[in-house]
Write an enzyme that holds these catalytic residues in place. Structure first.
Site, PDB file in Angstrom:
ATOM      1  N   ARG A   1       0.946  -1.149   0.157  1.00 32.19           N
ATOM      2  CA  ARG A   1      -0.151   0.019   0.220  1.00 32.19           C
ATOM      3  C   ARG A   1       0.858   1.246  -0.142  1.00 32.19           C
ATOM      4  NH1 ARG A   1      -5.237  -1.409   3.804  1.00 32.19           N
ATOM      5  NH2 ARG A   1      -6.180  -3.208   2.655  1.00 32.19           N
ATOM      6  N   ALA A   2       1.712   1.292  -0.688  1.00 32.48           N
ATOM      7  CA  ALA A   2       2.733   2.379  -0.927  1.00 32.48           C
ATOM      8  C   ALA A   2       2.921   3.210  -2.365  1.00 32.48           C
ATOM      9  CB  ALA A   2       4.209   1.770  -0.290  1.00 32.48           C
TER      10      ALA A   2
END
EC number: 4.2.2.10
Length: 388
Positions: free
Chosen positions: A253-254
């Site tokens: 989730r970056a």
């Protein structure tokens, strides 16, 4: 196109440094003034800090020390869910247990977590929250902008130690029914859940710039000493400038953006970010998202762009070739910057022209870029606290 180079952002008089907001909001958060001309004030207690953050008065609030909220709201002894992300057999770090009500896929284990970290401070409108030097720290407590509040600047503070051993232990910064937020030159580390998260309500117009997202941890859902829950951007109608950030030692989730669970629509301009040491994925893009990604540098990133991003219905323009860089000229008025990979996975080509069409509607909010080759050195030198 508005220009926001490091030289212009950092060209400040000596008297202004560490005394008030440094620089001017740019990108989609342009026009954000926070506390405006309100005189800088330094709280003398946690109670006064919370009062100032939550009231209706325009304020410039200086954070000149570590405000430690750990234990201020007690602790909870209970049962947490232990799954494979907790046991981490064969992993290089401990895992994270889950603070939740059900445990169908795991076993219950005893746990104790701090209550303050799970209850963020609801920040009022017209606030500048500014760290002094490298001393401004919020420990054990996050910030939330919600309820229609807007015009908030969060600059030069370190948010850390929010139950990092537990998923759902706390979020550092939450945007849910907000607008005009500039998150700049901060560091975020050791968080139980998301470094930055938007709720189902709109985050609005947001610029996230010059921050250090430090995922080094002893408790990892990926069992690899790298934090998984980095940025989750799923608001109702959001516009993001994500620039000059150092995202390192995370595993997922970056960022993640978009969702098919609501009618969320997101436009995301990601430029000149340095992704380093990511033992998982960087960009994970879902439907109802338009993403213009340029001038980003990926070093030792397992998966710069997830495969599901390519089939989710998201519209992505990730500048993979000379021709695709030049194709920006007509709709946007400039040549886009290539993205660069070093020791990283595949950057699958996506050049959805609809992204450029959408971006052309927001030319005044698109920011300039530096050459991608300069990104690692420049970003590391400038991202995070104490570097205004």
């Amino acid at each position: 196109m508005k220009t926001a180079t490091f030289s212009t952002l950092l060209a400040l008089s000596a008297s202004a440094v560490n005394a008030q907001v440094s620089g001017t909001a740019f990108g989609f958060a342009a026009g954000t003034t926070g506390g405006g001309s309100a005189a800088p004030e330094t709280p003398s207690s946690i109670d006064e800090l919370v009062e100032w953050l939550t009231d209706d008065t325009a304020r410039t609030i200086m954070i000149d020390r570590t405000w430690d909220f750990t234990g201020t709201e007690g602790t909870t002894d209970g049962q947490c869910c232990s799954t494979r992300t907790t046991t981490c057999e064969g992993g290089t770090s401990a895992g994270q247990a889950w603070i939740q009500d059900t445990c169908d896929d795991g076993t219950w284990v005893s746990c104790t977590y701090d209550n303050a970290a799970k209850n963020p401070i609801n920040v009022g409108s017209n606030k500048s929250i500014v760290g002094v030097g490298s001393d401004g720290v919020l420990k054990g407590k996050g910030l939330r902008i919600t309820g229609g509040n807007s015009n908030v600047i969060i600059q030069n503070i370190h948010i850390t130690d929010l139950n990092p051993q537990y998923v759902w232990g706390g979020d550092a910064i939450t945007l849910d029914d907000a607008d005009l937020v500039w998150i700049d030159h901060n560091k975020i580390s050791l968080i139980g859940r998301q470094f930055i998260v938007s709720g189902w309500g709109k985050a609005g117009r947001v610029t996230i710039s010059n921050n250090e997202f430090d995922g080094v941890t002893d408790w990892s859902a990926g069992c690899n000493g790298k934090h998984y829950w980095t940025l989750l951007l799923i608001g109702e109608q959001d516009f993001y400038t994500f620039s000059d950030n150092w995202v390192h030692d995370v595993s997922g989730r970056a960022p993640h953006m978009g969702t098919d669970m609501t009618e969320s629509t997101i436009f995301f301009h990601g430029v000149n970010n340095y992704f380093q040491n990511i033992g998982g994925h960087a960009f994970d893009i879902d439907t109802n998202t338009w993403a213009l990604l340029e001038g980003n540098y990926f070093e030792s990133v397992d998966t710069p762009l997830t495969e599901t991003s390519l089939t989710s219905g998201a519209l992505i323009y990730n500048v993979p070739t000379v021709d695709s860089a030049s194709a920006c000229t007509s709709p946007l008025g400039y040549i886009c910057e290539w993205n660069r990979l070093a020791g990283s996975g595949t950057w699958t080509e996506r050049t959805d022209a609809d992204v450029l069409t959408m971006a052309s509607q927001y030319i005044d909010s698109l920011i300039d870029h530096i050459p991608v080759a300069d990104v690692p050195t420049t970003v590391v030198a400038n991202a995070g606290v104490g570097k205004l």
